[in-house]
Scaffold this active site. Structure first.
Site, PDB file in Angstrom:
ATOM      1  N   ARG A   1       0.701  -1.414   0.095  1.00 11.55           N
ATOM      2  CA  ARG A   1      -0.008   0.294  -0.079  1.00 11.55           C
ATOM      3  C   ARG A   1       0.817   1.205  -0.073  1.00 11.55           C
ATOM      4  NH1 ARG A   1       2.449   2.006   3.740  1.00 11.55           N
ATOM      5  NH2 ARG A   1       0.973   3.640   3.552  1.00 11.55           N
ATOM      6  N   GLY A   2       0.226   2.231  -0.093  1.00 16.02           N
ATOM      7  CA  GLY A   2       1.261   3.750  -0.185  1.00 16.02           C
ATOM      8  C   GLY A   2       0.996   3.970  -1.685  1.00 16.02           C
TER       9      GLY A   2
ATOM     10  N   ARG B   1      -7.472  -0.131  -6.465  1.00 16.44           N
ATOM     11  CA  ARG B   1      -7.758   0.999  -5.449  1.00 16.44           C
ATOM     12  C   ARG B   1      -8.032   2.320  -6.469  1.00 16.44           C
ATOM     13  NH1 ARG B   1      -4.476   1.163  -0.312  1.00 16.44           N
ATOM     14  NH2 ARG B   1      -6.192   2.151   0.409  1.00 16.44           N
TER      15      ARG B   1
ATOM     16  N   ASP C   1      -1.991  11.224  -1.879  1.00 19.16           N
ATOM     17  CA  ASP C   1      -2.396   9.864  -2.670  1.00 19.16           C
ATOM     18  C   ASP C   1      -2.793  10.364  -4.183  1.00 19.16           C
ATOM     19  OD1 ASP C   1      -3.033   8.613  -0.174  1.00 19.16           O
ATOM     20  OD2 ASP C   1      -2.702   6.826  -1.480  1.00 19.16           O
TER      21      ASP C   1
ATOM     22  N   ASN D   1      -5.555  12.608   0.802  1.00 21.84           N
ATOM     23  CA  ASN D   1      -4.642  11.587   1.555  1.00 21.84           C
ATOM     24  C   ASN D   1      -5.422  10.882   2.635  1.00 21.84           C
ATOM     25  OD1 ASN D   1      -1.895  10.694   2.050  1.00 21.84           O
ATOM     26  ND2 ASN D   1      -2.149  11.921   4.016  1.00 21.84           N
ATOM     27  N   LYS D   2      -4.751  10.043   3.255  1.00 17.59           N
ATOM     28  CA  LYS D   2      -5.328   9.148   4.262  1.00 17.59           C
ATOM     29  C   LYS D   2      -6.436  10.145   5.214  1.00 17.59           C
ATOM     30  CE  LYS D   2      -5.130   5.617   4.573  1.00 17.59           C
ATOM     31  NZ  LYS D   2      -6.107   5.025   3.874  1.00 17.59           N
TER      32      LYS D   2
HETATM   33  O1  MRU Z   1      -4.486   2.985   2.314  1.00 16.37           O
HETATM   34  P1  MRU Z   1      -3.087   3.301   2.392  1.00 16.37           P
HETATM   35  O2  MRU Z   1      -2.174   2.936   3.245  1.00 16.37           O
HETATM   36  O3  MRU Z   1      -2.296   2.937   1.032  1.00 16.37           O
HETATM   37  O4  MRU Z   1      -2.762   4.822   2.233  1.00 16.37           O
HETATM   38  C1  MRU Z   1      -1.567   5.505   2.392  1.00 16.37           C
HETATM   39  C2  MRU Z   1      -1.577   7.246   2.394  1.00 16.37           C
HETATM   40  O5  MRU Z   1      -2.307   7.670   2.523  1.00 16.37           O
HETATM   41  C3  MRU Z   1      -0.330   7.581   2.507  1.00 16.37           C
HETATM   42  O6  MRU Z   1      -0.251   8.826   3.162  1.00 16.37           O
HETATM   43  C4  MRU Z   1      -0.007   8.172   0.931  1.00 16.37           C
HETATM   44  O7  MRU Z   1      -0.059   6.960  -0.114  1.00 16.37           O
HETATM   45  C5  MRU Z   1       1.369   8.496   0.510  1.00 16.37           C
HETATM   46  S1  MRU Z   1       2.629   7.358   0.684  1.00 16.37           S
HETATM   47  C6  MRU Z   1       4.044   7.992   0.217  1.00 16.37           C
END
Ligand code: MRU
Length: 338
Positions: free
Chosen positions: A44-45, A89, A227, A237-238
């Site tokens: 993820r990320g 995703r 993201d 973002n998250k």
């Molecule tokens: O749901 P995830 O764990 O994929 O979400 C990740 C995030 O929100 C990160 O902050 C984002 O992808 C940046 S990662 C360099």
């Protein structure tokens, strides 16, 4: 550290669902396995998802070679794999960006070269983000992070965490407050793990504690990844990032967002148009396998939120720093040569 690697015609990746308890590498031999691993968050990320998808296309091409598919049959096979990877995703634009980069490749060799180059470029861009971001960090600072934007989320150093690694390397003392990041706990499980490995002093907090620490003067800088960033600078973002930004503005703190060029979606005018992934209610209604609310209770689980550009103090990118955050500055910095 990198969370994924190409090894003897296979893609290996760390199973991030098992951290910090176990550090296990899993192997993917088929594009559909990569799609499953992205969807179930083994990897993820935003940047890491893009890289995994690129390697997924290499696997698809190997499979087509194995079945001696040629011409239209090969094209149809690869299109199917691409569509499966693209459907995993919806929010992180790096996924679609990486797949578009792969579209120009004619054969497996070219695809592998592209995937490896994206990987190297991402790691190098992370370092640039880290160097620029480290300049924001002064001795004794308290820094808030949200989710995980570290090495695990990218091809190398991370985005939001890269400035911390560089500042630590330079011997600057600072303290990190790590938002646990409900419901998937990327902060508690992954960011805290990366900081502990690097020997960076940090304290884990529940997400709802951050504004009160800001009021007590314990936090001076908020640092997150992204993201997808729209043309006007709105940041997806998250979930919870928006709340951090609102509280940071109230307390007149710097809200810095770090992301490579591949996270910008200049085809989208503003954050309103960013698709937000909705995940299973179970992530909220359960703690592990155990249900934590009445059976009749339903939950809402958007995985990301959008922070308006005006709440973001600056963007740290692999092309340079963008401040103030507006469409004109974004276009100017992203289009200048590196
Ligand atoms: O749901 P995830 O764990 O994929 O979400 C990740 C995030 O929100 C990160 O902050 C984002 O992808 C940046 S990662 C360099």
């Amino acid at each position: 550290m990198t969370p994924l690697e190409w090894h003897h015609d296979e893609l290996r990746m760390i199973d991030q669902r098992l951290l910090p308890t176990e550090l296990i590498w899993v192997t993917c031999n088929h594009a559909s396995e990569v799609a499953t691993r992205i969807r179930n968050m083994t990897i993820r990320g935003a940047p890491a998802i893009g890289l995994a998808a690129a390697y997924g296309m290499v696997l698809a091409s190997q499979e087509a070679d194995g079945q001696s598919l040629k011409g239209d049959a090969r094209r149809v096979f690869l299109q199917k794999a691409r569509a499966e990877l693209a459907a995993t995703r919806p929010t992180a634009v790096n996924l679609f960006w990486a797949l578009e980069r792969c579209d120009v490749a004619a054969d497996t060799g070219e695809l592998l070269a592209i995937a490896k180059q994206l990987h190297v470029d991402d790691a190098q861009g992370n370092r640039r983000i880290g160097e620029d971001g480290a300049a924001l960090i002064t001795p004794g600072m308290g820094i808030l992070t949200h989710c995980n934007a570290g090495a695990l989320a990218t091809g190398g150093w991370g985005t939001g965490l890269a400035p911390l690694f560089v500042a630590h390397e330079r011997g600057i003392p600072f303290h990190v407050f790590v938002d646990e990041t409900r419901p998937r706990l990327q902060g508690a499980r992954l960011t805290a793990w990366e900081l502990a490995r690097a020997g960076i002093p940090h304290t884990l907090i529940c997400d709802n504690m951050a504004p009160s620490l800001m009021r007590e003067g314990k936090i001076q800088l908020c640092l997150t990844g992204a993201d997808r960033i729209a043309a006007n600078g709105d940041v997806a973002n998250k979930i919870g990032t928006y709340g951090v930004a609102v509280a940071a503005r109230h307390h007149q703190l710097v809200m810095a967002v770090a992301a490579p060029r591949s996270t910008f979606d200049l085809r989208i005018a503003s954050g309103t148009d960013i698709p937000i992934e909705q995940r299973s209610q179970d992530e909220v209604t359960r703690w592990g396998v155990e249900r934590i609310c009445p059976d009749a209770t339903t939950a809402f689980n958007p995985s990301f939120d959008v922070t308006p550009a005006q709440l973001v103090s600056l963007l740290l990118t692999d092309c340079g720093v963008i401040s103030p955050v507006n469409e004109e500055r974004i276009t100017a910095v992203l289009t200048r040569s590196r």
